[in-house]
Design a protein around this motif. Structure first.
Motif, PDB file in Angstrom:
ATOM      1  N   UNK A   1     -26.715 -52.679 -34.772  1.00  0.00           N
ATOM      2  CA  UNK A   1     -25.614 -53.115 -35.633  1.00  0.00           C
ATOM      3  C   UNK A   1     -24.371 -53.327 -34.765  1.00  0.00           C
ATOM      4  N   UNK A   2     -23.714 -54.479 -34.962  1.00  0.00           N
ATOM      5  CA  UNK A   2     -22.529 -54.819 -34.162  1.00  0.00           C
ATOM      6  C   UNK A   2     -21.372 -53.881 -34.489  1.00  0.00           C
ATOM      7  N   UNK A   3     -20.703 -53.443 -33.433  1.00  0.00           N
ATOM      8  CA  UNK A   3     -19.523 -52.592 -33.620  1.00  0.00           C
ATOM      9  C   UNK A   3     -18.302 -53.436 -33.946  1.00  0.00           C
ATOM     10  N   UNK A   4     -17.349 -52.783 -34.550  1.00  0.00           N
ATOM     11  CA  UNK A   4     -16.101 -53.481 -34.896  1.00  0.00           C
ATOM     12  C   UNK A   4     -15.360 -53.902 -33.628  1.00  0.00           C
ATOM     13  N   UNK A   5     -14.689 -55.050 -33.689  1.00  0.00           N
ATOM     14  CA  UNK A   5     -13.890 -55.557 -32.574  1.00  0.00           C
ATOM     15  C   UNK A   5     -12.677 -54.666 -32.353  1.00  0.00           C
ATOM     16  N   UNK A   6     -12.375 -54.346 -31.084  1.00  0.00           N
ATOM     17  CA  UNK A   6     -11.206 -53.533 -30.725  1.00  0.00           C
ATOM     18  C   UNK A   6     -10.018 -54.456 -30.500  1.00  0.00           C
ATOM     19  N   UNK A   7      -8.999 -54.420 -31.368  1.00  0.00           N
ATOM     20  CA  UNK A   7      -7.881 -55.356 -31.216  1.00  0.00           C
ATOM     21  C   UNK A   7      -6.768 -54.861 -30.284  1.00  0.00           C
ATOM     22  N   UNK A   8      -6.866 -53.648 -29.802  1.00  0.00           N
ATOM     23  CA  UNK A   8      -5.792 -53.090 -28.986  1.00  0.00           C
ATOM     24  C   UNK A   8      -5.873 -53.595 -27.543  1.00  0.00           C
ATOM     25  N   UNK A   9      -4.703 -53.657 -26.906  1.00  0.00           N
ATOM     26  CA  UNK A   9      -4.632 -54.063 -25.504  1.00  0.00           C
ATOM     27  C   UNK A   9      -3.721 -53.111 -24.754  1.00  0.00           C
ATOM     28  N   UNK A  10      -4.148 -52.711 -23.577  1.00  0.00           N
ATOM     29  CA  UNK A  10      -3.323 -51.885 -22.704  1.00  0.00           C
ATOM     30  C   UNK A  10      -3.763 -52.081 -21.266  1.00  0.00           C
ATOM     31  N   UNK A  11      -2.793 -52.104 -20.343  1.00  0.00           N
ATOM     32  CA  UNK A  11      -3.145 -52.258 -18.929  1.00  0.00           C
ATOM     33  C   UNK A  11      -2.027 -51.723 -18.039  1.00  0.00           C
TER      34      UNK A  11
ATOM     35  N   UNK B   1       5.865 -51.913 -10.513  1.00  0.00           N
ATOM     36  CA  UNK B   1       4.752 -51.279 -11.219  1.00  0.00           C
ATOM     37  C   UNK B   1       5.128 -51.236 -12.701  1.00  0.00           C
ATOM     38  N   UNK B   2       4.125 -51.385 -13.562  1.00  0.00           N
ATOM     39  CA  UNK B   2       4.447 -51.393 -14.977  1.00  0.00           C
ATOM     40  C   UNK B   2       3.208 -51.344 -15.841  1.00  0.00           C
ATOM     41  N   UNK B   3       3.410 -51.623 -17.106  1.00  0.00           N
ATOM     42  CA  UNK B   3       2.325 -51.546 -18.083  1.00  0.00           C
ATOM     43  C   UNK B   3       2.542 -52.589 -19.168  1.00  0.00           C
ATOM     44  N   UNK B   4       1.443 -52.927 -19.844  1.00  0.00           N
ATOM     45  CA  UNK B   4       1.495 -53.841 -20.984  1.00  0.00           C
ATOM     46  C   UNK B   4       0.698 -53.240 -22.133  1.00  0.00           C
ATOM     47  N   UNK B   5       1.237 -53.403 -23.323  1.00  0.00           N
ATOM     48  CA  UNK B   5       0.535 -53.007 -24.540  1.00  0.00           C
ATOM     49  C   UNK B   5       0.619 -54.173 -25.511  1.00  0.00           C
ATOM     50  N   UNK B   6      -0.416 -54.304 -26.339  1.00  0.00           N
ATOM     51  CA  UNK B   6      -0.388 -55.424 -27.259  1.00  0.00           C
ATOM     52  C   UNK B   6      -1.486 -55.352 -28.302  1.00  0.00           C
ATOM     53  N   UNK B   7      -1.625 -56.473 -29.004  1.00  0.00           N
ATOM     54  CA  UNK B   7      -2.581 -56.567 -30.106  1.00  0.00           C
ATOM     55  C   UNK B   7      -3.257 -57.925 -30.029  1.00  0.00           C
ATOM     56  N   UNK B   8      -4.604 -57.914 -30.230  1.00  0.00           N
ATOM     57  CA  UNK B   8      -5.396 -59.130 -30.142  1.00  0.00           C
ATOM     58  C   UNK B   8      -5.787 -59.625 -31.529  1.00  0.00           C
ATOM     59  N   UNK B   9      -5.880 -60.938 -31.647  1.00  0.00           N
ATOM     60  CA  UNK B   9      -6.298 -61.594 -32.875  1.00  0.00           C
ATOM     61  C   UNK B   9      -7.537 -62.448 -32.572  1.00  0.00           C
ATOM     62  N   UNK B  10      -8.485 -62.471 -33.497  1.00  0.00           N
ATOM     63  CA  UNK B  10      -9.717 -63.208 -33.274  1.00  0.00           C
ATOM     64  C   UNK B  10     -10.857 -62.244 -33.019  1.00  0.00           C
TER      65      UNK B  10
END
Length: 581
Positions: free
Chosen positions: A448-458, A418-427
């Motif tokens: 109006x379009x919302x800002x892109x969420x670059x964060x990642x977690x799972x 069991x575990x987790x991942x965190x990160x950052x997205x580009x694009x």
């Protein structure tokens, strides 16, 4: 006088006749199976090998070697058989086994040579290495490794002795010493040290023929490695009169899982293999409590716990080695390498769904931007015309992301993590640079379009297949995983053409059109229509880890992400190094 000479003449004639007639009989006994063995040799090499049927050739040559057991063949024939078997192994790219056969050939016949017509560059190198090893065994200073990594000394002593070439595990080891005429020995003792044991043991030898023999019991040959021994000869008074080897420079017998020929004492059948015992021999390091069970992994095999290794070995730095628990081996209750850290890079491939009216503001899953504008959102009013304002389905690159992962193996015997991942997205999609502007004549339907969420977690649950070890040197470990919930957004664009009824400042158009659009419209080419997905997801996938060392490997996987509440399907190939700690 004549009678004396006559008797002498008859005696000389009798001795000469005995030598002449007896010599062929002795030669015949020494090579009584040479013809049978060479017939099998020729069939194997002339027929099977040249037909690339290596398995058949190997089988025939091993049968021939068995026929040559107990001195039934001359040494040159035995050498040829081992050379041929090594050639067969070389044809199958088993160069380590080929070298081992060449060593056996040179030990049987120092004049053994490769088969010229069947020699390759790789075989020639293996034979050259075998010559060095065979010559090293005959040199006064043996270059093989001794205990503690020190160079092993050649066997000392004043009594010539040749140990058996090898013996199988759980099988008694025969030791025979022929006594020279000048040594008056009435008894002999063999002192031996099993592989992994800190103590030397003694065994009285039995007089047989012109020497002494004994069989070191099978309980002292329960694991692969080198068994060491030396022999002390004593006279009637118990005083030493000679030695074969010494404690500092003993003779050595490799103990292996499989051997080519079964050794035996002179005139006796090879000793039978004993039933394997679950308990460790007394005094060996790394043994479990009484009644405990040990694994079957040989020296050098990857391990997580000492109990996985054979008796007499401990799990040291991820491999089964000779040693003690205090020297770094993991105890039977040890945790092993159950923590896995990874650094990942991956692509986001969004499966864009085909639909119409993507730039009309009626579909909240889409937002359109002017190309190359850096965030200028399209708020126009597209005309309903075929071939415009719509997208076809397909994969589109949404960007890429880097992630750091941590996983924990819950149970040492079960490869469930069991575990987790965190990160950052580009694009992703650009941020709308200005607030939404209303149309002058009616309500603007575009959100109006919302800002892109670059964060990642799972969060993730992973199960490894083909064993309970996560990273194994030189091995592939496939796995499957589930991510029940995660935080991410994946937005990807496709180009869209529209015929807009409004100017860029959103006032209605009036006037002639163009060749592509009707009157009262303007042609806007290649708008970036972004499909918006997320901000949550659930995922499943599979991957494989290739171990470069027992603690480091490279993993590649493919993940399928179901984005929600704004639906979308993402295929995410990912690769990165992993570290088992």
């Amino acid at each position: 006088m004549f009678s004396c000479r006559s008797r002498r003449g008859r005696l000389a004639f009798a001795l000469t006749s005995l030598l002449v007639l007896g010599a062929p009989a002795a030669a015949s006994a020494a090579g009584e199976r040479d013809a049978e063995a060479m017939k099998l040799h020729n069939q194997a090499m002339d027929d099977d090998y040249l037909s690339v049927e290596f398995d058949k050739a190997e089988k025939k040559l091993k049968v021939a070697l068995k026929k040559c057991a107990k001195g039934a063949c001359t040494k040159p024939v035995i050498g040829k058989l081992h050379i041929a078997l090594g050639t067969v192994y070389g044809g199958g790219d088993k160069l380590d086994q080929a070298k081992a056969e060449f060593v056996l050939a040179l030990r049987a016949d120092p004049k053994a040579a490769l088969i010229d017509a069947l020699t390759t560059t790789e075989l020639a190198q293996a034979f050259k290495d075998a010559q060095k090893e065979a010559q090293g065994a005959r040199k006064p200073a043996d270059e093989s490794q001794g205990e503690g990594g020190r160079p092993a000394k050649a066997a000392a002593g004043d009594v010539p002795h040749t140990p058996v070439a090898e013996q199988a595990v759980n099988t008694p080891v025969p030791v025979y010493v022929e006594i020279p005429e000048e040594i008056d020995a009435s008894k002999a003792t063999v002192r031996y040290k099993p592989f992994g044991s800190p103590k030397w043991k003694s065994l009285e030898m039995t007089s047989m023929g012109s020497g002494f023999g004994a069989e070191i019991p099978c309980e002292d040959a329960t694991t692969t490695g080198e068994l060491r021994y030396f022999v002390i000869l004593r006279d009637e008074a118990g005083d030493p009169v000679g030695t074969a080897g010494s404690m500092q420079a003993p003779h050595r017998v490799p103990i292996k899982n499989e051997i080519e020929q079964e050794p035996s004492l002179p005139g006796q059948e090879p000793p039978k293999r004993c039933a394997a015992k679950e308990d460790c021999p007394p005094g060996l390091p790394g043994c479990p409590e009484a009644g405990g069970e040990r694994g079957d992994k040989d020296w050098g095999s990857a391990c997580e716990e000492t109990v996985e290794c054979q008796s007499g070995l401990v799990c040291l730095n991820g491999t089964c080695e000779q040693g003690t628990e205090g020297g770094g081996g993991r105890a039977a209750s040890g945790k092993g390498n159950r923590n896995v850290i990874g650094l990942w890079g991956g692509l986001d491939l969004l499966l864009v769904r085909g639909t119409d009216y993507v730039c009309s503001g009626s579909d909240a899953a889409y937002a359109c931007f002017y190309p190359g504008s850096g965030g200028k959102q399209f708020y126009g009013e597209p005309a309903d015309l075929p071939g415009t304002n719509g997208v076809k389905g397909g994969l589109s690159l949404g960007g890429w992301r880097v992630m750091l992962s941590y996983d924990r193996q819950l149970f040492s015997s079960l490869p469930l993590l069991v575990g987790a991942r965190v990160g950052f997205a580009f694009g992703g999609s650009p941020t709308s640079e200005a607030e939404k502007t209303q149309w002058p004549d009616k309500e603007n339907p575009h959100p109006q379009a919302r800002s892109f969420l670059p964060l990642h977690g799972e969060l993730r649950v992973t199960y490894f297949l083909l064993g309970d070890r996560i990273v194994e040197k030189g091995g592939f470990r496939p796995y499957g995983f589930l991510s029940p919930i995660g935080l991410a957004q994946v937005n990807a664009s496709v180009p869209v053409d529209v015929c807009d009824r409004r100017t860029e400042d959103l006032t209605p158009l009036a006037g002639s059109g163009s060749s592509r659009c009707p009157s009262n419209t303007r042609f806007v080419e290649d708008l970036d229509a972004y499909q918006i997905t997320g901000l949550n997801f659930s995922a499943a996938g599979a991957g494989v880890v290739y171990g470069i060392t027992p603690h480091f490997g490279v993993s590649a996987e493919v993940k399928v992400m179901l984005m929600w509440p704004t639906l979308g399907l993402v295929i995410a190939p990912t690769i990165g190094p992993v570290f088992a700690l």
